[in-house]
Motif scaffolding. Sequence first.
Motif, PDB file in Angstrom:
ATOM      1  N   ALA B 538      34.852  43.267  47.628  1.00  0.00           N
ATOM      2  CA  ALA B 538      36.097  43.227  48.421  1.00  0.00           C
ATOM      3  C   ALA B 538      36.544  41.796  48.676  1.00  0.00           C
ATOM      4  N   LYS B 539      35.595  40.897  48.901  1.00  0.00           N
ATOM      5  CA  LYS B 539      35.981  39.529  49.260  1.00  0.00           C
ATOM      6  C   LYS B 539      36.684  38.848  48.093  1.00  0.00           C
ATOM      7  N   ALA B 540      36.170  39.116  46.854  1.00  0.00           N
ATOM      8  CA  ALA B 540      36.790  38.492  45.692  1.00  0.00           C
ATOM      9  C   ALA B 540      38.220  38.996  45.516  1.00  0.00           C
ATOM     10  N   ILE B 541      38.404  40.304  45.713  1.00  0.00           N
ATOM     11  CA  ILE B 541      39.748  40.870  45.582  1.00  0.00           C
ATOM     12  C   ILE B 541      40.663  40.275  46.635  1.00  0.00           C
ATOM     13  N   PHE B 542      40.141  40.217  47.868  1.00  0.00           N
ATOM     14  CA  PHE B 542      40.937  39.657  48.960  1.00  0.00           C
ATOM     15  C   PHE B 542      41.330  38.216  48.644  1.00  0.00           C
ATOM     16  N   ASP B 543      40.346  37.433  48.172  1.00  0.00           N
ATOM     17  CA  ASP B 543      40.646  36.034  47.870  1.00  0.00           C
ATOM     18  C   ASP B 543      41.695  35.922  46.779  1.00  0.00           C
ATOM     19  N   ARG B 544      41.592  36.804  45.776  1.00  0.00           N
ATOM     20  CA  ARG B 544      42.583  36.749  44.698  1.00  0.00           C
ATOM     21  C   ARG B 544      43.974  37.093  45.214  1.00  0.00           C
ATOM     22  N   VAL B 545      44.053  38.128  46.059  1.00  0.00           N
ATOM     23  CA  VAL B 545      45.365  38.522  46.586  1.00  0.00           C
ATOM     24  C   VAL B 545      45.950  37.396  47.437  1.00  0.00           C
ATOM     25  N   VAL B 546      45.108  36.853  48.317  1.00  0.00           N
ATOM     26  CA  VAL B 546      45.604  35.767  49.168  1.00  0.00           C
ATOM     27  C   VAL B 546      46.002  34.570  48.318  1.00  0.00           C
ATOM     28  N   GLY B 547      45.176  34.297  47.279  1.00  0.00           N
ATOM     29  CA  GLY B 547      45.494  33.172  46.398  1.00  0.00           C
ATOM     30  C   GLY B 547      46.828  33.378  45.709  1.00  0.00           C
ATOM     31  N   ALA B 548      47.087  34.609  45.276  1.00  0.00           N
ATOM     32  CA  ALA B 548      48.357  34.888  44.605  1.00  0.00           C
ATOM     33  C   ALA B 548      49.529  34.664  45.549  1.00  0.00           C
ATOM     34  N   PHE B 549      49.351  35.100  46.807  1.00  0.00           N
ATOM     35  CA  PHE B 549      50.435  34.900  47.782  1.00  0.00           C
ATOM     36  C   PHE B 549      50.636  33.424  48.083  1.00  0.00           C
ATOM     37  N   THR B 550      49.515  32.678  48.155  1.00  0.00           N
ATOM     38  CA  THR B 550      49.632  31.250  48.408  1.00  0.00           C
ATOM     39  C   THR B 550      50.400  30.581  47.280  1.00  0.00           C
ATOM     40  N   ASP B 551      50.070  30.976  46.031  1.00  0.00           N
ATOM     41  CA  ASP B 551      50.775  30.383  44.902  1.00  0.00           C
ATOM     42  C   ASP B 551      52.258  30.716  44.952  1.00  0.00           C
TER      43      ASP B 551
END
Lengths: 129, 955
Positions: B538-551
């Motif tokens: 879950a943490k990796a998915i969360f980080d990816r989603v947040v990273g995408a939003f940050t980008d």
Amino acid sequence: MMTVELLFSSAVGVLTAAGIYLVLQLRTFPVILGLSFLSYAVNVFLFASGRLVVNQPPILTKYAESYTDPLPQALVLTAIVISFGMTAVVVMIALSAWLSARDDRVDMENEDPPPDDDEDGETGSEAPS
Amino acid sequence: MSLILLAALPFLGAVFPALLIRAGRDASAGAAGMVTLIAFIGLMTNAPAVMRGEVVTAQIDWLPALGLNAHFFLDGLGLLFAGLILGIGLLIILYARYYLSREDPMGQFYAYLLLFQGAMVGIVLSDNILLLLVFWELTSLSSFLLIGYWRHLPEGRQGARMALTVTGAGGLAMIGGMLILGNIVGSYDLTVILTQKELIQSSPMYLPALLLILAGAFTKSAQFPFHFWLPHAMAAPTPVSAYLHSATMVKAGLFLMARMWPVLSGTDAWFYIVATTGLVTMVVGAVIALFKDDLKALLAFSTVSHLGLITMLLGFATPYAAVAAVFHIINHATFKAALFMSAGIIDHETGTRDINRLGGLRKLMPLTFVLATIASLSMAGLPPLNGFLSKEMMLEQALHAHWLGNPWILAAVAVLGSAFSAAYCFRYIGHVFLGPERHDYPAHPHDPGPGLWLSPAFLVLLVILIGLFPQTMVQGLVEVSAGAVTGGYLPDHLKLKLWHGFNEPLLMSTIATVAGLLLIWAYGTARGLWDGAPRPEAKAIFDRVVGAFTDLSRWVTDGLHDGTITRYSAIFVLFTLGLGWIAYTGGAMSTADRVGLTASPMVVVGWFCLVGSTACVVAFHRNRLLALVILGVVGLMISLMFNFLSAPDLALTQISVEVVTIILLLLALNFMPRETPAEGGGARRLRDVVLSVGGGLGVGGLIYAILTRNPATESISRFHLENSYTGGGGTNVVNVILVDFRGYDTFGEIIVLGIAAIIIFAITEACLDGPVRARLLNRRPVEPPAGDTHPLMMVVATRVMMPIALMVAAYIFFRGHNLPGGGFIAGLIAAIAVIMQYMASGFSWAAARQRWPYHGIIGSGVLVAAVTGLGAWFNDMPFLTSAFTYVKIPPLEKFELATAALFDLGVFLAVVGAVMLALESLARYAWQPGMVSEFPMDINPERDDTPSEDGEETR
């Protein structure tokens, strides 16, 4: 017939146009001049919202029959002083930016630092000791 | 105690532990404990009424027109939750005192804890849903601070951020849902909303509102698929985990569902969304918990599982299920908080929370063993403990619920979940306490002092007592709170009891327990299967989603803000022009009804001077010095124009400001390039010309339209003209407005001016600290100095002028109340008088003779103005009310004494200080070592040496 209102309005228009033109320039100094022009224009504009009246200053006397609108005057008076304060701040920021970065361009289009020798010759404000 | 005070108390009290930490950690903890205890007692004073079935309310109307009211109410559900929050809070405060180490900032901890407590109490007491939303967000924020309390740990920071992101996003959704709900009902008061079941459920907006509100509740209560933040929040200190993540914050979502139960439940949507989510969460949480090696992670997932259980019960939407839910909330809070605290004790005493490194603690920590075992067995649902009772009720309800027409699937899955639940409870006991004693514990394990075991022991006592005597202990509380959930519908013959005879739930429970024992017996095999199975992290998915939003955000921000300020300005001008065009074409204009003034030839000449000099500045703006000189002409013309148009005060102000501004710009230009290089192509110039001509035409046209029409409504100026003399004691109406009618504005403006000057001072200080200083010291003048640096004639002239100028300033100041003048203008004139000395005799010479720092002058000006204003309070008048009287002292004429003059003195001082500080700061850039001269002028007839010859002075 040439009225004072027409002359006044056209002068305000010219001041505004000059202000906008200078503000759109690329260096800090013309932008500061432009801001000064815009301050003039805005102050004069606000002042005129009390309408133009000649020879009826808002000083109460026994002889005067009517007075001009004092309220815009009071508001503009402080505005003039404040715009000096703000101009001074902007000047200071521009000057400090120039002194520390040796660049007085207002845009950040170009990420590279400006060439060092480019402006030394003509400004001479700085020379290696 | 009033509910308002009750809700405010933790917030007010949060100051004390933070302050008292200087008196020691006991004082800090004691203060936090006292605040909580007082709040708890305050709550208990309301308890008898609530237990009788009354609803206690307290109301403050803030903005009733917008539905924003501070309305609080306390019913059974609120009492239950507030009691849990404050009661367990007390235990946690005691526990944390002994848990936190000497290095941890304890005052901060208790302050955060009380803030959180206040937010939670606020949620459960709020009657207004907007107020509830505020408290809801506050719990997210304060829990962020608590989870990230150990800010040196990256896990703590990441966990805190993840919790804030997930719960904050849910809170955002909930705001939407609550607003929809308020819109449907037409009121934001819960007590009103809760009576409108038919209206809400028949509304087409029911489903969106339900989904949004549930999104908030599910994220907060860590329901699948939002469960992943809770285990990561375990990076918090254990007291925080025990408090937030077992007893309080994660229960806020349950509270909300229970609170909205009367109006939202009972539909198919409610049943399938809530009950299914709860069921899935219960099973998923239990399965993951079994395979976690970190004690706190195990407990975290078990919490997720139990929250799912309660959610499922609320989803069933029957009164009996509501009773079971409320009962399980109480039971879970007791055994789970005790378990967290025992995990904290193990961590504290053995130095690890890793189950693989533990085992065999039974004899080393007997007390902890007993406490943890009882709490675990209760969690596993074994008799005669309280977990057993509520679990039986849950199974009973699961047995009666049909899911998509299927009568047994819910019960089967619930038994499966219970089996895993029993298994992880047994694992907690078996793998930590039982088994052979080891010799490689990181620390030497032993039972802790009473500070750490008292709190869990108390909770474990409750676990046993509630299990044995449920009717005595909690029957009444469960009844009122379940009654509050269901809106008064309680099942008949409700009796909480330990033994119901041999029935189906008991059978299911036995199956689950046996299956749990089997699972733990075959743990190695099960673990192998689990570790071999692929599962999403879950943490990796969360980080990816947040990273995408940050980008995405960075892309948008960079695209819009590329640093090209001229482009922003151009867009701004264009946009304003567009708005003006829309207003012009879309609106109606009255006819020009004002007769214009005929322009005399002088006016036309003045117009030509103004317009001509403006055009010259634009035309020659690349030559900066020339542009500056002509700018002075523009200012002068404007000043004359003010004078012509009946504004003598403005004319005086403008001309003096003009002098100061030009000096300032000249000083700045001294350090800057003399010329502006020609840049930008023809297209850019065309754009600039088009925009500026458009802007000029727009503004000019607008003011012409205004000037040729009379005001649509009468100006308020008549009031000022009529009351200036009688009320303000002055005949110069402009000045009276400044110092009296609108004195508060003026007060604000001198403060702004002072701040501007201090900003300038600060920039100078910062700039001169850096490499700029060396560069300035080594600066060489562009051109050789023109003759003397401090010319004799100028020095003499300015010295002669100084007293005259100051005299003029005084004159302008004193006559200001009745004739053109006043503090502003006098201040500018006095500043110019001083600047003249700086210019003529040099910075060092003048600065050495100026004894008061300019900051102080600004400050004293603001103070004088403020104190004058405060004086009005002693006469029971509002701030800045002026008073005046007329005095006659022979042989003088009758003159006026007015407090307004004192206020004007403040203005005067602030203006002098601000102008001087700005210019002095700028002038300090020019200081160079060779320039210092203690003499006022270069050639002094009194001296024999002529410094100009050695060239030192002229550098």
